[in-house]
Design a protein around this motif. Structure first.
Motif, mmCIF file in Angstrom:
data_model
loop_
_atom_site.group_PDB
_atom_site.id
_atom_site.type_symbol
_atom_site.label_atom_id
_atom_site.label_comp_id
_atom_site.label_asym_id
_atom_site.label_seq_id
_atom_site.Cartn_x
_atom_site.Cartn_y
_atom_site.Cartn_z
ATOM 1 N N ILE A 264 1.069 -1.338 0.049
ATOM 2 C CA ILE A 264 0.081 0.038 -0.042
ATOM 3 C C ILE A 264 0.925 1.403 -0.008
ATOM 4 O O ILE A 264 1.696 1.379 0.723
ATOM 5 N N LEU A 271 -4.364 -4.921 4.419
ATOM 6 C CA LEU A 271 -5.669 -4.771 3.907
ATOM 7 C C LEU A 271 -6.701 -5.528 4.424
ATOM 8 O O LEU A 271 -6.596 -6.833 4.817
ATOM 9 N N ALA A 281 -7.663 0.053 5.160
ATOM 10 C CA ALA A 281 -6.293 0.051 4.879
ATOM 11 C C ALA A 281 -5.490 0.362 6.055
ATOM 12 O O ALA A 281 -5.942 1.498 6.656
ATOM 13 N N LEU A 306 -8.006 0.821 -3.418
ATOM 14 C CA LEU A 306 -7.699 -0.344 -2.765
ATOM 15 C C LEU A 306 -8.308 -1.696 -3.693
ATOM 16 O O LEU A 306 -8.279 -2.737 -3.431
#
Length: 328
Positions: A264, A271, A281, A306
């Motif tokens: 990320i 996640l 997240a 995401l």
């Protein structure tokens, strides 16, 4: 790309590809620029849509360097959005955090990747929020993408000395906000290991194991935007942070949430998905081998990034303009 271009070009433009090809070629660069400037996936996509409309309407025979023209267009569209966004964020419920983005990770020993990832990290995006719109634009264009001061001056219709002064102020603000920027010696392998230990402790509900991973001065921020339950103020101290997080994960409505490691914003993160859909997240900063800052993004309006990079390109990728590329 279907749907992005339809209904917005003059007759014959799509078939000829005169406008589509340069825009498609530079789309990853444009998204990277807009995302770093705005800290929002949705806003970056909106800016690209507006930039496309302007590009489709311009007389391209008079554009000497399409890439520079498009970067200039995106930059100025972002400046307009940043100015209006400040008023909106004054009434935001709880802490405001940037929108997270799945980026994937390079090999642990990739120093080049580490440098790219730092410029798109959640910590850096938070620091960039403290800059004025102009400072943010100059910092992103010069320190991240390598444009010269003269080129940036042309983009922003300002003098080169003024741009240099703005860059100096921006750099000082960034260094004050995040002294470790560019000097973080925590490699990707160590971050991955810490992430796995964090996942094991949190999934097992082991508060003591979790506290052992947190720095004594750890701080946790949560962005729910008033849409979902989230801490409206920063939490501090390992015991408070650990117990709050385990308490949230123990809620019945989250019993089926899947928690896994993911890349990320260029770093190992966590996640959270429910029924295959992202619901949150977590990103964190590491100091002396311990987690010193945690940032939870659970605002459902900020989770589109995401679902995978998709057409966005790689926002952690750097791009350096070639000689003369700054001239539209």
């Amino acid at each position: 790309m279907r749907g992005f271009f339809e209904g917005e070009l003059g007759e014959g433009e799509v078939a000829g590809g005169a406008a589509v090809e340069p825009f498609t070629r530079d789309r990853a660069l444009l998204f990277s620029t807009a995302y770093r400037m705005l800290g929002s996936v949705a806003d970056a996509e909106d800016v690209l849509q507006d930039a496309w409309l302007k590009w489709a309407a311009v007389d391209r025979t008079r554009v000497e360097r399409p890439t520079a023209y498009l970067v200039r267009t995106v930059t100025n569209l972002c400046l307009n959005r940043l100015t209006s966004a400040r008023a909106t964020r004054e009434t935001y419920v709880g802490p405001w955090l940037p929108e997270p983005l799945l980026t994937g990770l390079a090999s642990p020993d990739a120093a080049e990747h580490a440098e790219r990832a730092d410029s798109v990290s959640m910590a850096m995006l938070v620091v960039l929020e403290s800059l004025s719109p102009l400072e943010r634009a100059v910092f992103v264009l010069h320190d991240v993408f390598g444009y010269g001061y003269g080129e940036i001056a042309g983009f922003l219709d300002r003098t080169e000395p003024a741009v240099r002064q703005t860059a100096h102020r921006a750099r000082n603000h960034v260094q004050a906000g995040r002294p470790r920027y560019g000097t973080d010696d925590v490699d990707q392998a160590a971050r991955r290991e810490l992430t796995e230990r964090f996942l094991a402790a949190s999934s097992g509900g082991d508060v003591n194991a979790l506290m052992e991973l947190l720095a004594p001065d750890v701080t946790s921020w949560s962005d729910g935007g008033g849409k979902v339950t989230a801490a409206t103020r920063p939490l501090r101290r390992p015991d408070r942070v650990a117990r709050w997080m385990l308490g949230v994960l123990a809620k019945p409505e989250l019993a089926d949430v899947v928690v896994r490691a993911a890349g990320i914003n260029g770093q190992p993160g966590v996640l959270f998905t429910l029924g295959g859909h992202p619901v949150g997240a977590l990103t964190f900063e590491v100091t002396d081998g311990l987690i010193s800052e945690l940032r939870f993004q659970v605002n459902p309006d900020k989770l589109s990034g995401l679902r995978g990079p998709g057409n966005q390109g790689d926002p952690a990728a750097t791009w350096s303009p070639g000689p003369g590329d700054g001239k539209p």
